[in-house]
Design an enzyme around this catalytic site. Structure first.
Site, PDB file in Angstrom:
ATOM      1  N   GLY A   9       0.845  -1.196   0.000  1.00 20.27           N
ATOM      2  CA  GLY A   9       0.000   0.000   0.000  1.00 20.27           C
ATOM      3  C   GLY A   9       0.880   1.246   0.000  1.00 20.27           C
ATOM      4  O   GLY A   9       0.544   2.269   0.606  1.00 20.27           O
ATOM      5  N   GLY A  12      -0.432   4.933  -1.226  1.00 19.70           N
ATOM      6  CA  GLY A  12      -1.501   5.654  -0.532  1.00 19.70           C
ATOM      7  C   GLY A  12      -0.990   6.888   0.192  1.00 19.70           C
ATOM      8  O   GLY A  12       0.191   7.244   0.091  1.00 19.70           O
ATOM      9  N   GLN A  13      -1.902   7.519   0.946  1.00 20.26           N
ATOM     10  CA  GLN A  13      -1.575   8.792   1.605  1.00 20.26           C
ATOM     11  C   GLN A  13      -0.388   8.655   2.569  1.00 20.26           C
ATOM     12  O   GLN A  13       0.542   9.462   2.521  1.00 20.26           O
ATOM     13  CB  GLN A  13      -2.805   9.306   2.375  1.00 20.26           C
ATOM     14  N   ASP A  35       2.200  -1.910  -4.354  1.00 18.06           N
ATOM     15  CA  ASP A  35       0.797  -1.487  -4.311  1.00 18.06           C
ATOM     16  C   ASP A  35       0.063  -2.193  -5.433  1.00 18.06           C
ATOM     17  O   ASP A  35       0.689  -2.808  -6.303  1.00 18.06           O
ATOM     18  CB  ASP A  35       0.680   0.049  -4.464  1.00 18.06           C
ATOM     19  N   ILE A  36      -1.255  -2.042  -5.437  1.00 20.41           N
ATOM     20  CA  ILE A  36      -2.046  -2.690  -6.485  1.00 20.41           C
ATOM     21  C   ILE A  36      -1.940  -1.919  -7.807  1.00 20.41           C
ATOM     22  O   ILE A  36      -2.226  -2.453  -8.871  1.00 20.41           O
ATOM     23  CB  ILE A  36      -3.509  -2.860  -6.013  1.00 20.41           C
ATOM     24  N   ARG A  37      -1.541  -0.642  -7.697  1.00 22.79           N
ATOM     25  CA  ARG A  37      -1.278   0.146  -8.916  1.00 22.79           C
ATOM     26  C   ARG A  37      -0.119   1.103  -8.679  1.00 22.79           C
ATOM     27  O   ARG A  37       0.261   1.321  -7.518  1.00 22.79           O
ATOM     28  CB  ARG A  37      -2.520   0.910  -9.368  1.00 22.79           C
ATOM     29  N   ASP A  53      -1.279  -7.423  -4.965  1.00 22.52           N
ATOM     30  CA  ASP A  53      -2.602  -7.320  -4.364  1.00 22.52           C
ATOM     31  C   ASP A  53      -2.459  -7.813  -2.920  1.00 22.52           C
ATOM     32  O   ASP A  53      -2.081  -8.973  -2.691  1.00 22.52           O
ATOM     33  CB  ASP A  53      -3.558  -8.217  -5.175  1.00 22.52           C
ATOM     34  N   TYR A 143     -15.364   0.145   8.929  1.00 23.29           N
ATOM     35  CA  TYR A 143     -13.920   0.401   9.054  1.00 23.29           C
ATOM     36  C   TYR A 143     -13.475   0.246  10.507  1.00 23.29           C
ATOM     37  O   TYR A 143     -12.492  -0.440  10.808  1.00 23.29           O
ATOM     38  CB  TYR A 143     -13.668   1.820   8.557  1.00 23.29           C
ATOM     39  N   LYS A 147     -10.890  -2.403  12.154  1.00 24.90           N
ATOM     40  CA  LYS A 147      -9.671  -1.981  12.868  1.00 24.90           C
ATOM     41  C   LYS A 147      -9.652  -2.561  14.288  1.00 24.90           C
ATOM     42  O   LYS A 147      -8.602  -2.985  14.780  1.00 24.90           O
ATOM     43  CB  LYS A 147      -9.566  -0.456  12.903  1.00 24.90           C
TER      44      LYS A 147
HETATM   45  C1  AKB Z   1     -10.750   8.153   8.064  1.00 28.22           C
HETATM   46  O1  AKB Z   1     -11.270   9.274   8.135  1.00 28.22           O
HETATM   47  O2  AKB Z   1     -11.360   7.132   7.730  1.00 28.22           O
HETATM   48  C2  AKB Z   1      -9.290   8.011   8.449  1.00 28.22           C
HETATM   49  C3  AKB Z   1      -9.127   7.611   9.865  1.00 28.22           C
HETATM   50  C4  AKB Z   1      -9.428   8.566  10.953  1.00 28.22           C
HETATM   51  O3  AKB Z   1      -8.728   6.510  10.131  1.00 28.22           O
HETATM   52  N1  AKB Z   1      -8.600   9.228   8.184  1.00 28.22           N
END
Ligand code: AKB
Length: 316
Positions: A9, A12-13, A35-37, A53, A143, A147
């Site tokens: 990854g 990414g950011q 990364d995947i791309r 991937d 999400y 986590k």
């Molecule tokens: C999000 O907004 O999903 C992320 C985070 C706080 O994990 N930046």
């Protein structure tokens, strides 16, 4: 054995800035980005890169043996707002990629693993001010659930299989080099882009949405420091609270107005408001401070100055 790093990854950011920082510390050829791309020109030109991937265990294992990898930074994930739209895909990506890496470490193929968690592990029943390291964690987003589950598995693999996995609960991260994708805290980046373009910003969160935030340089420093710390110092093996500053959309727009007096903000909250309302407003990170010496550097005025001046250069 020399440290040989694989970043999954990497485009990414966080990954794109982490890759460059790790290459400076460990040497270009010792840090494999994947990364995947493909990612930004800066990232692609900075050293070895592989397409992978994160959900393909055989492919990840292939890279680990090809390069003799010792440490993996697993940065691939679907963030909060996108995950609400694609719950199955989010769960699949966020969990299976973690299991692959933890299992490879359990089998003795890795020395250390870094895995990012988030303030999203907290939920509406968590105390919102100065949220403690150990408290109620009842996340209400896909999400956040992924986590939290990931944190429990990290601790389990450490306690039962001795896997040296280290993790941080990132707050909203603010960066100018790479855009985030699909987060709830992304407004705090979009707003700077609009300020530099000298247009009004329509905010998808309301005025009162105070959230914990951090400048990317601080986040990279924390990530490198937790991985460099002696093993005995890492006492939390789920994930560490990490804090820098907290602000709401009014406060960030006021700080922008000091540089762009004509800047204006309007509010049109959408589905992301509910996510923001379920998260803490400020975080107690005293465990990270005392265990491995964490300390943030950038406050809101520093971030505003850095974001505006760098974005202005980039957009010229
Ligand atoms: C999000 O907004 O999903 C992320 C985070 C706080 O994990 N930046």
């Amino acid at each position: 054995m020399d440290t040989k790093i694989l970043i999954i990854g990497a485009c990414g950011q966080i990954g794109s800035e982490l890759t460059i920082a790790l290459r400076k510390l460990h040497g270009t050829s010792n840090v494999i980005a994947s990364d995947i791309r493909e990612g930004s020109e800066e990232l692609m030109n900075s050293g070895p890169f592989e397409i992978v991937d994160a959900t393909d265990k055989a492919a990840v294992e292939g890279l680990i043996s090809k390069y003799g990898i010792t440490d993996v930074y697993l940065m691939a994930a679907m963030l909060s707002a996108t995950a609400e739209k694609y719950p199955d895909r989010a769960w699949q990506l966020n969990m299976s990629s973690l299991f692959h890496v933890l299992d490879l470490a359990k089998d003795g193929q890795l020395k250390k693993v870094f895995w990012p968690s988030s303030i999203a592990v907290f939920g509406p029943t968590t105390p919102r001010q100065n949220t403690p390291q150990h408290t109620i964690t009842e996340p209400s987003t896909v999400y956040g659930i992924s986590k939290l589950a990931g944190e429990r598995w990290c601790e389990y693999y450490f306690k039962n299989y001795g896997v040296d996995v280290r993790s941080i609960r990132y707050p909203g991260l603010i960066s100018w080099k790479t855009n985030p994708g699909g987060g709830t805290t992304d407004y705090a980046i979009d707003i700077y882009h609009k300020a530099v373009e000298e247009v009004n910003y329509e905010c998808f969160l309301n005025e009162e949405s105070t959230l914990p935030m951090m400048f990317m340089d601080d986040a990279i420093k924390a990530t490198m420091n937790i991985m460099l710390a002696d093993k005995e110092k890492i006492k939390v093996r789920s994930s560490y609270n990490l804090a820098a500053i907290s602000f709401n959309p009014v406060e960030i727009s006021d700080s922008i107005k000091k540089h762009y007096p004509d800047f204006s903000i309007s509010y049109k909250p959408d589905f992301r408001q509910k996510i923001a309302d379920s998260w803490p407003q400020s975080i107690d990170d005293s465990a990270a401070q005392s265990d491995w010496g964490w300390k943030s550097e950038f406050d809101l005025e520093d971030i505003t100055r850095e974001m505006l001046s760098n974005l202005k250069k980039v957009k010229q």
